[in-house]
Design an enzyme around this catalytic site. Structure first.
Site, PDB file in Angstrom:
ATOM      1  N   ASP A   1       7.778  43.207  14.722  1.00  0.00           N
ATOM      2  CA  ASP A   1       8.669  42.839  15.840  1.00  0.00           C
ATOM      3  C   ASP A   1       7.857  42.104  16.904  1.00  0.00           C
ATOM      4  OD1 ASP A   1       9.976  46.229  15.650  1.00  0.00           O
ATOM      5  OD2 ASP A   1      10.548  44.442  14.508  1.00  0.00           O
TER       6      ASP A   1
ATOM      7  N   ASP B   1       8.311  45.945  26.457  1.00  0.00           N
ATOM      8  CA  ASP B   1       7.761  46.813  25.390  1.00  0.00           C
ATOM      9  C   ASP B   1       6.335  47.206  25.768  1.00  0.00           C
ATOM     10  OD1 ASP B   1       9.261  44.912  22.662  1.00  0.00           O
ATOM     11  OD2 ASP B   1       9.810  46.901  23.417  1.00  0.00           O
TER      12      ASP B   1
ATOM     13  N   GLU C   1       5.348  53.165  18.641  1.00  0.00           N
ATOM     14  CA  GLU C   1       5.813  52.028  17.848  1.00  0.00           C
ATOM     15  C   GLU C   1       4.988  50.790  18.160  1.00  0.00           C
ATOM     16  OE1 GLU C   1       9.737  49.274  16.935  1.00  0.00           O
ATOM     17  OE2 GLU C   1       9.513  50.227  18.877  1.00  0.00           O
ATOM     18  N   GLU C   2       4.459  50.721  19.387  1.00  0.00           N
ATOM     19  CA  GLU C   2       3.759  49.502  19.820  1.00  0.00           C
ATOM     20  C   GLU C   2       2.261  49.515  19.506  1.00  0.00           C
ATOM     21  OE1 GLU C   2       7.423  48.197  20.775  1.00  0.00           O
ATOM     22  OE2 GLU C   2       5.548  47.100  20.472  1.00  0.00           O
TER      23      GLU C   2
ATOM     24  N   ASP D   1       8.861  55.908  20.786  1.00  0.00           N
ATOM     25  CA  ASP D   1       9.228  54.492  20.811  1.00  0.00           C
ATOM     26  C   ASP D   1       9.465  54.200  22.289  1.00  0.00           C
ATOM     27  OD1 ASP D   1      11.876  52.421  19.280  1.00  0.00           O
ATOM     28  OD2 ASP D   1      10.320  51.998  20.784  1.00  0.00           O
TER      29      ASP D   1
ATOM     30  N   LEU E   1      10.264  51.651  24.090  1.00  0.00           N
ATOM     31  CA  LEU E   1      11.468  50.914  24.463  1.00  0.00           C
ATOM     32  C   LEU E   1      12.212  50.498  23.210  1.00  0.00           C
ATOM     33  CD1 LEU E   1      12.755  50.262  27.158  1.00  0.00           C
ATOM     34  CD2 LEU E   1      11.907  47.933  26.944  1.00  0.00           C
ATOM     35  N   ASP E   2      13.213  51.295  22.895  1.00  0.00           N
ATOM     36  CA  ASP E   2      14.003  51.065  21.680  1.00  0.00           C
ATOM     37  C   ASP E   2      15.181  50.157  21.976  1.00  0.00           C
ATOM     38  OD1 ASP E   2      16.695  52.364  20.230  1.00  0.00           O
ATOM     39  OD2 ASP E   2      15.011  51.848  18.917  1.00  0.00           O
TER      40      ASP E   2
ATOM     41  N   GLU F   1      11.769  57.446  15.607  1.00  0.00           N
ATOM     42  CA  GLU F   1      13.184  57.085  15.763  1.00  0.00           C
ATOM     43  C   GLU F   1      14.057  58.107  15.006  1.00  0.00           C
ATOM     44  OE1 GLU F   1      13.184  52.259  16.548  1.00  0.00           O
ATOM     45  OE2 GLU F   1      12.881  52.938  14.486  1.00  0.00           O
TER      46      GLU F   1
HETATM   47  O1  LIG Z   1      19.655  44.443  14.589  1.00  0.00           O
HETATM   48  P1  LIG Z   1      19.726  45.506  13.549  1.00  0.00           P
HETATM   49  O2  LIG Z   1      19.097  45.131  12.221  1.00  0.00           O
HETATM   50  O3  LIG Z   1      21.086  46.078  13.375  1.00  0.00           O
HETATM   51  O4  LIG Z   1      18.780  46.695  14.085  1.00  0.00           O
HETATM   52  C1  LIG Z   1      19.147  47.421  15.237  1.00  0.00           C
HETATM   53  C2  LIG Z   1      18.282  48.644  15.260  1.00  0.00           C
HETATM   54  O5  LIG Z   1      16.929  48.222  15.464  1.00  0.00           O
HETATM   55  C3  LIG Z   1      16.433  48.767  16.664  1.00  0.00           C
HETATM   56  O6  LIG Z   1      16.603  47.848  17.681  1.00  0.00           O
HETATM   57  C4  LIG Z   1      14.959  49.050  16.392  1.00  0.00           C
HETATM   58  O7  LIG Z   1      14.344  49.405  17.444  1.00  0.00           O
HETATM   59  P2  LIG Z   1      13.197  48.583  18.241  1.00  0.00           P
HETATM   60  O8  LIG Z   1      13.926  47.678  19.141  1.00  0.00           O
HETATM   61  O9  LIG Z   1      12.493  49.665  18.925  1.00  0.00           O
HETATM   62  O10 LIG Z   1      12.339  47.866  17.248  1.00  0.00           O
HETATM   63  C5  LIG Z   1      17.283  50.010  16.922  1.00  0.00           C
HETATM   64  O11 LIG Z   1      17.378  50.365  18.249  1.00  0.00           O
HETATM   65  C6  LIG Z   1      18.656  49.570  16.403  1.00  0.00           C
HETATM   66  O12 LIG Z   1      19.435  50.654  15.962  1.00  0.00           O
END
Ligand SMILES: O=P(O)(O)OC[C@H]1O[C@](O)(COP(=O)(O)O)[C@@H](O)[C@@H]1O
Length: 339
Positions: free
Chosen positions: A70, A76, A99-100, A120, A122-123, A282
């Protein structure tokens, strides 16, 4: 004009945790202090997310990517730094997994404590620049009796966590947490800088009317997954179909699912064999919370909290939510794996 009643007996997160700790005579207060550290991180992130546009904190952090590939956002990196610095200096943490950060952080002697924090910072970062709800997710393990704090203390089933929680940054900052005996929600009162108990003893409804999944991946889904979501969209016997809600921030989608019921999912599919979401910071914390609120969390065939991670950034498929909804899902997966 009626006089506004000022509440003077407010239950803050710290007070509530202290009350809980008092029930456990052997409690050292370490967890309370560790939670205060996490609260500080959440308050810091809440403020910066709210002011991101004003402080030019939106956008990428100069092109860096994390081990999951990512692209890292400025927020983040800042969110990660505040948690790593605060947790290290608390003196209560031995191991951190973020995560970072590609590698686990082993805290140096002298500052090493007896807890491990996986998080995580900032999710949902794909939603930051649009001002859509994002969040912080965290889980806490106690270091094994005979260990000095190594990666082995985090590569263990999620059911061995002692605390799990998230903080959602949206119209208000909501911190939802479980110490292993139920789930409580707190709202940040910015005027006094305290998380106040607003959602005591959260119980997820046994069945919901909402499903939450990225249907953009439907063409890659396995037949069991397709059959399950079709059963919600085209219910037999004239029953009402479920409504679709998908924000694309796990914290926001799980928060709504906890309060309203229904099911949230990020399934495995032909494109991503283990789904997208990371197991340690997560899936585990969210599965812990949902189970503590009376719901279930499964991969389709396995209880998420029973999985033993092989590496710190491992991914896992997840279906979580209302007990009866997840039971329906498991029955369809069982039928397909039997055939
Ligand atoms: O865009 P997609 O493939 O549906 O993924 C969304 C999922 O990915 C995430 O954004 C992953 O989290 P990060 O932003 O921390 O990488 C989740 O919060 C969310 O449920």
């Amino acid at each position: 004009m009626s006089e506004e009643k000022v509440t003077t007996d407010i239950i803050t997160l710290t007070r509530h945790v202290l009350d809980e700790q008092r029930k456990h005579k052997e409690a050292s207060g370490d967890l309370t202090l560790l939670l205060n550290t996490i609260q500080l991180g959440c308050k810091f992130v809440a403020t910066n997310v709210r002011k991101a546009r004003l402080l030019n904190l939106v956008g990428l952090a100069g092109g860096a990517t994390n081990i999951s590939g990512d692209e890292q956002k400025k927020l983040d990196v800042i969110s990660n730094e505040i948690f790593v610095n605060a947790l290290r200096s608390s003196g209560k943490v031995a191991v951190m997994v973020s995560e970072e950060d590609d590698e686990a952080i082993i805290v140096e002697e002298g500052l090493k404590g007896k807890y491990c924090v996986v998080f995580d910072p900032l999710d949902g970062s794909s939603n930051i620049d649009a001002g859509v709800n994002v969040g912080t997710i965290f889980g806490i393990y106690r270091v094994h009796e005979d260990s000095t704090g190594t990666i082995k203390d985090v590569l263990r089933p999620g059911r061995e966590m002692v605390i799990a929680g998230y903080c959602m940054y949206g119209s208000s900052a909501n911190l939802v947490i479980s110490l292993g005996n139920g789930v409580n929600g707190y709202t940040l009162d910015n005027s006094i800088g305290e998380f106040i108990l607003t959602h005591p003893n959260i119980k997820i409804p046994s069945r919901g009317k909402i499903y939450s999944v990225n249907e953009g991946n439907a063409s890659f889904w396995y037949p069991a997954c397709t059959e399950y979501f079709n059963s919600l969209k085209f219910p037999p016997g004239g029953k009402n179909p479920y409504s679709a809600r998908y924000i694309g921030s796990m914290v926001a989608d799980v928060h709504r699912t906890l309060l309203y019921g229904g099911i949230f999912a990020y399934p495995a599919d032909k494109k991503s064999k283990n789904g997208k979401l990371r197991l340690l910071y997560e899936c585990f914390p969210m599965a812990f919370l949902v189970e503590q609120a009376g719901g279930q969390a499964t991969t389709g065939t396995t209880r998420v909290l029973d999985i033993v991670p092989t590496e710190i950034h491992a991914r896992a498929p997840i279906f979580l939510g209302s007990k009866d909804d997840v039971e329906d899902l498991k029955n369809i997966y069982a039928k397909h794996s039997a055939s």
